[in-house]
Design a protein around this motif. Structure first.
Motif, PDB file in Angstrom:
ATOM      1  N   SER A   1      -2.051  -6.726   9.088  1.00  0.00           N
ATOM      2  CA  SER A   1      -1.636  -5.729   7.959  1.00  0.00           C
ATOM      3  C   SER A   1      -0.305  -5.332   8.067  1.00  0.00           C
ATOM      4  O   SER A   1       0.690  -5.338   6.959  1.00  0.00           O
ATOM      5  CB  SER A   1      -2.396  -4.493   7.791  1.00  0.00           C
ATOM      6  N   LEU A   2       0.323  -5.330   9.333  1.00  0.00           N
ATOM      7  CA  LEU A   2       1.787  -5.116   9.389  1.00  0.00           C
ATOM      8  C   LEU A   2       2.696  -6.146   9.169  1.00  0.00           C
ATOM      9  O   LEU A   2       3.551  -6.105   8.504  1.00  0.00           O
ATOM     10  CB  LEU A   2       2.087  -4.665  10.875  1.00  0.00           C
TER      11      LEU A   2
ATOM     12  N   GLY B   1       3.264   3.183   7.679  1.00  0.00           N
ATOM     13  CA  GLY B   1       2.269   3.381   8.498  1.00  0.00           C
ATOM     14  C   GLY B   1       1.271   4.453   8.532  1.00  0.00           C
ATOM     15  O   GLY B   1       1.379   5.185   7.413  1.00  0.00           O
ATOM     16  N   PRO B   2       0.435   4.437   9.313  1.00  0.00           N
ATOM     17  CA  PRO B   2       0.352   3.680  10.513  1.00  0.00           C
ATOM     18  C   PRO B   2      -0.767   2.473  10.277  1.00  0.00           C
ATOM     19  O   PRO B   2      -1.156   2.280   9.058  1.00  0.00           O
ATOM     20  CB  PRO B   2      -0.762   4.481  11.486  1.00  0.00           C
ATOM     21  N   TYR B   3      -0.634   1.590  10.974  1.00  0.00           N
ATOM     22  CA  TYR B   3      -1.104   0.241  10.829  1.00  0.00           C
ATOM     23  C   TYR B   3      -2.348  -0.101  11.829  1.00  0.00           C
ATOM     24  O   TYR B   3      -2.263   0.450  13.085  1.00  0.00           O
ATOM     25  CB  TYR B   3      -0.140  -0.908  11.080  1.00  0.00           C
TER      26      TYR B   3
ATOM     27  N   ASP C   1       0.702  -1.263   0.054  1.00  0.00           N
ATOM     28  CA  ASP C   1      -0.046   0.201   0.131  1.00  0.00           C
ATOM     29  C   ASP C   1       0.971   1.255   0.095  1.00  0.00           C
ATOM     30  O   ASP C   1       1.452   1.890   0.883  1.00  0.00           O
ATOM     31  CB  ASP C   1      -0.908  -0.011   1.144  1.00  0.00           C
ATOM     32  N   VAL C   2       0.969   2.040  -1.178  1.00  0.00           N
ATOM     33  CA  VAL C   2       1.882   2.963  -1.564  1.00  0.00           C
ATOM     34  C   VAL C   2       1.428   4.308  -0.470  1.00  0.00           C
ATOM     35  O   VAL C   2       2.415   5.119  -0.328  1.00  0.00           O
ATOM     36  CB  VAL C   2       2.026   3.347  -2.620  1.00  0.00           C
ATOM     37  N   LYS C   3       0.160   4.258  -0.186  1.00  0.00           N
ATOM     38  CA  LYS C   3      -0.214   5.246   0.747  1.00  0.00           C
ATOM     39  C   LYS C   3       0.361   5.431   2.104  1.00  0.00           C
ATOM     40  O   LYS C   3       0.475   6.400   2.690  1.00  0.00           O
ATOM     41  CB  LYS C   3      -1.827   5.321   0.932  1.00  0.00           C
ATOM     42  N   LYS C   4       0.969   4.287   2.710  1.00  0.00           N
ATOM     43  CA  LYS C   4       1.623   4.046   3.963  1.00  0.00           C
ATOM     44  C   LYS C   4       2.954   4.589   3.847  1.00  0.00           C
ATOM     45  O   LYS C   4       3.456   5.101   5.179  1.00  0.00           O
ATOM     46  CB  LYS C   4       1.597   2.688   4.333  1.00  0.00           C
ATOM     47  N   ILE C   5       3.706   4.633   2.772  1.00  0.00           N
ATOM     48  CA  ILE C   5       5.168   5.307   2.875  1.00  0.00           C
ATOM     49  C   ILE C   5       5.176   6.725   2.890  1.00  0.00           C
ATOM     50  O   ILE C   5       4.850   7.514   2.122  1.00  0.00           O
ATOM     51  CB  ILE C   5       5.562   4.575   1.528  1.00  0.00           C
ATOM     52  N   LYS C   6       6.078   6.912   3.895  1.00  0.00           N
ATOM     53  CA  LYS C   6       6.441   8.214   4.052  1.00  0.00           C
ATOM     54  C   LYS C   6       7.906   8.780   4.341  1.00  0.00           C
ATOM     55  O   LYS C   6       8.656   7.567   4.901  1.00  0.00           O
ATOM     56  CB  LYS C   6       5.578   8.842   5.386  1.00  0.00           C
TER      57      LYS C   6
END
Length: 67
Positions: free
Chosen positions: A45-46, A38-40, A19-24
């Protein structure tokens, strides 16, 4: 920062289930950056993302809990 951006783009390109929306990217110091995910909301999912990143080739991943 450039290396962190390159790593982020590689993860996006080479791990299609991730899920690319989680990468920061987080700035630690003026010259150090972290690529975070994250966040999870659940352990499952983690775990799934952890497995995807291990398959991607990471040897060591840190799990940080923000409370």
């Amino acid at each position: 920062k450039e290396a962190a951006n390159i790593l982020k783009q590689r993860i996006i390109a080479e791990t299609p289930n991730y899920d690319v929306k989680k990468i920061k990217i987080k700035k630690k110091t003026s010259k150090e950056f972290e690529v975070l995910s994250g966040p999870y909301k659940s352990i499952n999912s983690l775990k799934n993302d952890y497995i995807d990143l291990k398959i991607f080739g990471f040897e060591e991943l840190d799990i940080i809990i923000n409370e």
